[in-house]
Design an enzyme around this catalytic site. Structure first.
Site, PDB file in Angstrom:
ATOM      1  N   ASP A   1       0.898  -1.200   0.045  1.00  0.00           N
ATOM      2  CA  ASP A   1      -0.181  -0.011  -0.101  1.00  0.00           C
ATOM      3  C   ASP A   1       0.884   1.222  -0.082  1.00  0.00           C
ATOM      4  O   ASP A   1       2.109   1.380   0.790  1.00  0.00           O
ATOM      5  CB  ASP A   1      -0.863   0.009   1.360  1.00  0.00           C
ATOM      6  CG  ASP A   1      -1.983   0.710   1.150  1.00  0.00           C
ATOM      7  OD1 ASP A   1      -2.584   1.365   0.090  1.00  0.00           O
ATOM      8  OD2 ASP A   1      -2.606   1.158   2.260  1.00  0.00           O
TER       9      ASP A   1
ATOM     10  N   HIS B   1      -8.063   8.984   4.563  1.00  0.00           N
ATOM     11  CA  HIS B   1      -7.584   8.215   5.579  1.00  0.00           C
ATOM     12  C   HIS B   1      -7.958   8.546   7.152  1.00  0.00           C
ATOM     13  O   HIS B   1      -7.583   9.452   7.409  1.00  0.00           O
ATOM     14  CB  HIS B   1      -6.041   7.919   5.559  1.00  0.00           C
ATOM     15  CG  HIS B   1      -5.313   7.443   4.069  1.00  0.00           C
ATOM     16  ND1 HIS B   1      -4.877   8.314   3.429  1.00  0.00           N
ATOM     17  CD2 HIS B   1      -5.661   6.009   3.599  1.00  0.00           C
ATOM     18  CE1 HIS B   1      -4.684   7.585   2.164  1.00  0.00           C
ATOM     19  NE2 HIS B   1      -5.130   6.149   2.423  1.00  0.00           N
TER      20      HIS B   1
ATOM     21  N   ASN C   1     -10.128  -0.076   0.453  1.00  0.00           N
ATOM     22  CA  ASN C   1      -8.992  -0.229   1.473  1.00  0.00           C
ATOM     23  C   ASN C   1      -9.660   0.116   3.045  1.00  0.00           C
ATOM     24  O   ASN C   1     -10.260   1.095   3.108  1.00  0.00           O
ATOM     25  CB  ASN C   1      -7.957   0.757   1.396  1.00  0.00           C
ATOM     26  CG  ASN C   1      -7.277   0.771   0.165  1.00  0.00           C
ATOM     27  OD1 ASN C   1      -7.378  -0.379  -0.563  1.00  0.00           O
ATOM     28  ND2 ASN C   1      -6.081   1.233  -0.225  1.00  0.00           N
TER      29      ASN C   1
ATOM     30  N   THR D   1      -8.028   1.617   9.474  1.00  0.00           N
ATOM     31  CA  THR D   1      -8.274   2.114  10.809  1.00  0.00           C
ATOM     32  C   THR D   1      -9.249   1.235  11.453  1.00  0.00           C
ATOM     33  O   THR D   1      -9.010   0.822  12.576  1.00  0.00           O
ATOM     34  CB  THR D   1      -8.849   3.346  10.797  1.00  0.00           C
ATOM     35  OG1 THR D   1      -7.980   4.215   9.935  1.00  0.00           O
ATOM     36  CG2 THR D   1      -9.088   4.337  11.919  1.00  0.00           C
TER      37      THR D   1
HETATM   38  P1  13P Z   1      -8.536   3.776   6.534  1.00  0.00           P
HETATM   39  O1  13P Z   1      -7.592   3.777   7.581  1.00  0.00           O
HETATM   40  O2  13P Z   1      -9.265   5.196   6.838  1.00  0.00           O
HETATM   41  O3  13P Z   1      -9.494   2.714   6.435  1.00  0.00           O
HETATM   42  O4  13P Z   1      -7.916   3.545   4.997  1.00  0.00           O
HETATM   43  C1  13P Z   1      -7.012   2.786   4.588  1.00  0.00           C
HETATM   44  C2  13P Z   1      -6.500   3.075   3.509  1.00  0.00           C
HETATM   45  O5  13P Z   1      -7.144   3.728   2.586  1.00  0.00           O
HETATM   46  C3  13P Z   1      -5.170   2.549   3.344  1.00  0.00           C
HETATM   47  O6  13P Z   1      -4.528   2.912   2.058  1.00  0.00           O
END
Ligand code: 13P
Length: 269
Positions: free
Chosen positions: A71, A164, A215, A218
């Site tokens: 990622d 994010h 994705n 969190t």
């Molecule tokens: P979140 O942590 O907001 O779910 O986003 C994860 C993400 O997009 C990782 O690239």
């Protein structure tokens, strides 16, 4: 698979063996294809040395399709290290650079990965954090078309109201923009980052418009922390770490099951 079936593959960020176990348990139970991805900071720290082999072992053993993805890859050192460790997908995120530099830096990784048969995810329109003062400009559909043609990416992360982290108020996803980007990019699979906390109806509309990978990071952390806390608060808890970690694994699994169902990946393996 997601493109053919008109659904979305959940991409879970993992941080340790227990989060990998929770995601795999959910994928097996739900017969769902999943992507397991790791942040470059894990690759650049010693953690990657332990976690990457765990992801690969889990993917090989699973009876459902499991991809191992980097990622937000930011450069050749961490990308080549992840490829060496067995990644099946790479993201090159040069979204903070100018359009021309983003094209050049992403193209470089597409060329590196092509002989390995590995697809590259690009990002156009910088997807920041929920704590940023202001959001960057949303992805421009015409630029997106040019970006995809010039780089050869296999999927594209877009900025359409997402960020994010846990949103301070529920985000409004620009569904029309997703549709427009699909058109200008010739129907390339689109990626929705910041999947933790986007209202279910928005997620479903985004998938109907062309999101094929979402994705979730969190929420995985919170599920793990909640499960661990519940185990620690239990007066009858076992001192054996593997025993009390079962609560954390179960909590990650429950979250993963919920997201797999939300994006329509259940029963697709
Ligand atoms: P979140 O942590 O907001 O779910 O986003 C994860 C993400 O997009 C990782 O690239």
């Amino acid at each position: 698979m997601a493109e053919k079936g008109g659904y979305c593959i959940p991409a879970f960020n993992v941080y340790n063996t227990e989060t990998v176990m929770g995601v795999i348990d959910a994928a097996e139970e739900q017969r769902a294809p999943v992507i397991i991805q790791i942040y470059p900071r894990l690759i650049n720290e010693e953690v990657g040395f332990y976690i990457a082999p765990a992801v690969v072992a889990a993917a090989r053993r699973a009876s459902v399709p499991v991809c191992f993805h980097l990622d937000h890859g930011a450069g050749i050192p961490e990308i080549s290290r992840t490829l060496y460790w067995g990644a099946t997908g790479i993201m090159r995120d040069a979204s903070t650079e100018s359009f021309e530099d983003n094209v050049r830096l992403t193209r470089e990784i597409v060329e590196l990965c092509a002989p390995l048969g590995i697809g590259v995810e690009g990002e156009l329109g910088h997807i920041g954090s929920v704590n940023d003062d202001k959001m960057e400009e949303f992805t421009d559909p015409f630029e997106a078309g040019e970006f995809v043609r010039k780089t050869g990416v296999c999927c594209l992360a877009v900025l359409v109201g997402n960020a994010h982290g846990h949103y301070k108020k529920p985000p409004k996803i620009d569904i029309e923009r997703i549709r427009a980007i699909r058109e200008t990019t010739g129907g390339i699979p689109l990626v929705l980052h910041g999947g933790s906390g986007i209202p279910d109806a928005e997620v479903k509309a985004a998938i109907a418009a062309g999101i094929r990978k979402m994705n979730i990071g969190t929420d995985v952390c919170c599920a793990f922390a909640d499960g661990t806390k519940a185990a620690l608060d239990d007066p009858k808890r076992s001192i054996g770490i593997d025993v009390f970690m079962k609560r954390a694994i179960a909590s990650v699994k429950a979250l993963a099951v919920e997201k797999i169902k939300l994006v329509g990946a259940d029963g697709k393996a």
